[in-house]
Scaffold this motif. Structure first.
Motif, PDB file in Angstrom:
ATOM      1  N   ILE A   1       2.204 -52.540  13.801  1.00 55.38           N
ATOM      2  CA  ILE A   1       2.162 -53.309  15.050  1.00 55.38           C
ATOM      3  C   ILE A   1       0.764 -53.201  15.661  1.00 55.38           C
ATOM      4  N   ASP A   2       0.230 -54.348  16.037  1.00 58.91           N
ATOM      5  CA  ASP A   2      -1.081 -54.398  16.653  1.00 58.91           C
ATOM      6  C   ASP A   2      -0.986 -55.358  17.843  1.00 58.91           C
ATOM      7  N   ASN A   3      -1.127 -54.826  19.056  1.00 53.39           N
ATOM      8  CA  ASN A   3      -0.970 -55.643  20.277  1.00 53.39           C
ATOM      9  C   ASN A   3       0.346 -56.422  20.290  1.00 53.39           C
ATOM     10  N   GLY A   4       1.392 -55.799  19.822  1.00 52.93           N
ATOM     11  CA  GLY A   4       2.700 -56.450  19.851  1.00 52.93           C
ATOM     12  C   GLY A   4       2.985 -57.327  18.645  1.00 52.93           C
ATOM     13  N   ALA A   5       1.964 -57.615  17.854  1.00 53.49           N
ATOM     14  CA  ALA A   5       2.175 -58.466  16.671  1.00 53.49           C
ATOM     15  C   ALA A   5       2.254 -57.585  15.428  1.00 53.49           C
TER      16      ALA A   5
ATOM     17  N   LYS B   1       3.798 -63.159  15.528  1.00 49.85           N
ATOM     18  CA  LYS B   1       2.949 -63.248  16.716  1.00 49.85           C
ATOM     19  C   LYS B   1       3.339 -62.136  17.676  1.00 49.85           C
ATOM     20  N   SER B   2       2.536 -61.965  18.718  1.00 48.51           N
ATOM     21  CA  SER B   2       2.810 -60.859  19.653  1.00 48.51           C
ATOM     22  C   SER B   2       4.128 -61.076  20.406  1.00 48.51           C
ATOM     23  N   ASP B   3       4.578 -62.328  20.521  1.00 50.10           N
ATOM     24  CA  ASP B   3       5.874 -62.556  21.182  1.00 50.10           C
ATOM     25  C   ASP B   3       7.034 -62.432  20.194  1.00 50.10           C
ATOM     26  N   GLY B   4       6.729 -61.990  18.984  1.00 49.97           N
ATOM     27  CA  GLY B   4       7.781 -61.768  17.995  1.00 49.97           C
ATOM     28  C   GLY B   4       8.098 -62.995  17.164  1.00 49.97           C
TER      29      GLY B   4
END
Ligand code: ARG
Length: 547
Positions: free
Chosen positions: A268-272, A287-290
């Motif tokens: 995981i990197d910044n949520g992504a 993506k960071s929003d999943g």
């Protein structure tokens, strides 16, 4: 080369006795008097045994009945001239000749339309090249399955549904024309309006959670879209074995991600989620929003295919602008240790307008394939008002296919109907016309050619030129097969049609006083017909009955 495979083997064996490991390859001879050339020896000019090797090769070639003449140049180029008589015998059944020994199971992923959007000019090359590679591989004896791989999931769908809801549009009454209007508006609004963006994203999330109401709407949109896609594909003479899409594999993604996470392949990197594979740029898995990416879906598609389809190799016939995507996909398949298979991106350039700009409609939209087809039909009809509808349609498809395939697939080209419909140019119309003429000649002769023998000594120059052209079939077929490049066969079909026309125009064949000459020409015409028909099949062209 079928008849010369023994020759190749013998030369290879001889070289190996001198510790040289070479796969002997034929090329088209650059010298007019010869058919093929072997260049393998050129790099051994200073080999200590070269003189002895050459003497032995000369002996081998002299023993090969299929070779009429040969020369070995100072630099050790070997030029070969094929014996016409032995060629004509072996190559009568060309369909058998081109079968390969080790057949493969291949998935051809091409077409790739997206629901909500019409098929447009950007799809033409994928469709043409894909169909041609399908036919070439099947004719070679490979087991091929085509998968249209529909873009039927993700943000675009969420945007469409969001837009319909926002504007209170009744999905039950939606026509394909409405839908095609909705998508560009929805995607524009998504970029401009943050509130709509949030709303669409929430729909996307709920779709991924299988929200019943939304799934029902999605299904309806998919049905409308698919119907329209099938209609135009039918018009353009395209069929697919598998109608899978992104939506069919979406459900496999959560487990895939869990798995990769457990194996330490992603972090995981910044949520992504990002792949731990060392690359520049880094490969993004979510993506960071999943939400999932195009790449995530393509990974899941491979999982699904490994499970459901038996295959050795997948060919993705997709625009060259997706080069990075496929590099990332193939690197990931390797790094994530998916079961080993072969994967290849068969990329291609764009179709431009006469000024070299991307091909658009007058209003500046991407041109729909249905419009392009209609325009081409009209254009042909204007030149030849007597054409019946069936012939008109076949010729329009011929133009849209041949002009596309004759260009090396990596090269961009300019769409120019005037040029593509020129009956004396390097066009689909020209090759169709040559075949119609050849068939007409045989028909009006009303001679049964079974059990007729050729009289080699009566051949004139135009006969021999055509036969020397026919000799190259297997060479170009293999070139197209090995490099996934249909243009070799389009070029070759033009060349053969030209050679046939020269023979045909030379004299009035049916009036020829000498029966053996007449029969010779009719027999070679029969060869031309079967070769040309087969080449058309390779390219996805349907021969017209009349013109
Ligand atoms: N739908 C995609 C697009 O419009 C093309 C799909 C190509 N195939 C694939 N497996 N990625 O760009």
């Amino acid at each position: 080369m079928y008849q010369l495979s023994n020759l190749k083997k013998a030369i290879k064996k001889l070289l190996s006795e001198h510790d040289i490991d070479e796969n002997i390859a034929f090329r088209i001879s650059s010298i007019v008097d010869y058919d093929f050339q072997i260049n393998n020896l050129v790099k051994y000019q200073s080999h200590p045994n070269i003189k002895q090797i050459i003497t032995s090769i000369e002996k081998i070639i002299k023993n090969e009945k299929a070779i009429e003449e040969f020369e070995i140049t100072e630099k050790y180029f070997i030029n070969l001239k094929i014996n016409i008589e032995s060629f004509l015998k072996i190559y009568e059944n060309i369909r058998e000749v081109i079968k390969i020994h080790n057949s493969n199971k291949i998935i051809l992923d091409y077409g790739g339309p997206n629901i909500g959007k019409p098929l447009h000019v950007g799809h033409l090359r994928s469709l043409n090249i894909g169909r041609s590679l399908y036919n070439i591989n099947s004719l070679a004896g490979n087991k091929v399955q085509s998968d249209i791989h529909m873009g039927d999931w993700g943000m675009p769908i969420a945007q469409i549904i969001g837009y319909l809801e926002k504007h209170d549009l009744d999905i039950e009454k939606l026509s394909i024309d409405d839908l095609e209007e909705v998508y560009p508006n929805a995607s524009k609004l998504y970029k401009e309006d943050d509130e709509f963006k949030d709303y669409s994203q929430s729909i996307n999330k709920r779709l991924n959670e299988n929200d019943k109401g939304l799934i029902k709407k999605w299904k309806k949109i998919k049905i409308i879209s698919t119907e329209s896609i099938k209609k135009i594909l039918n018009l353009l003479n395209h069929n697919f074995d598998i109608w899978m899409g992104e939506s069919d594999v979406n459900g496999l993604i959560p487990e895939l991600i869990q798995d990769l996470d457990k194996k330490g392949k992603i972090s995981i990197d910044n949520g992504a989620y990002v792949s731990n594979f060392k690359s520049e740029p880094k490969i993004l898995i979510t993506k960071s929003d999943g939400s999932y990416l195009y790449l995530t879906t393509d990974l899941a598609t491979v999982i699904n295919r490994l499970e459901k389809n038996d295959f050795d190799k997948t060919l993705y016939v997709v625009d060259k602008r997706q080069k990075l995507h496929f590099e990332q996909l193939f690197d990931s398949l390797d790094y994530f240790e998916f079961e080993k298979r072969e994967y290849e991106h068969i990329s291609f350039g764009t179709i431009n307008d006469a000024n070299g700009n991307p091909f658009k409609t007058r209003e500046g939209d991407t041109k729909k394939l249905s419009e392009l087809f209609e325009e081409t039909c009209h254009y042909i009809k204007k030149i030849n008002p007597e054409l019946d509808e069936e012939t008109n349609n076949i010729l329009a498809n011929t133009v849209l296919t041949f002009s596309d395939l004759i260009t090396n697939r990596m090269t961009d080209y300019k769409f120019d109907l005037d040029k593509f419909t020129n009956i004396s140019g390097k066009t689909g119309i020209y090759v169709q016309y040559a075949l119609v003429r050849a068939k007409k000649l045989l028909k009006s002769s009303s001679i049964n050619l079974n059990n007729v023998n050729l009289n080699i000594s009566d051949f004139d120059e135009s006969d021999i030129n055509l036969i020397r052209g026919l000799i190259k079939f297997e060479y170009y077929f293999n070139l197209a097969l090995e490099n996934n490049e249909p243009h070799h066969l389009a070029d070759y079909l033009y060349e053969l049609s030209n050679l046939f026309n020269s023979m045909y125009q030379n004299q009035n064949i049916l009036e020829n006083k000498k029966e053996t000459i007449k029969l010779n020409k009719l027999m070679i015409t029969e060869y031309f017909i079967s070769y040309s028909t087969l080449l058309m099949e390779c390219l996805g062209l349907v021969p017209v009955k009349k013109m």
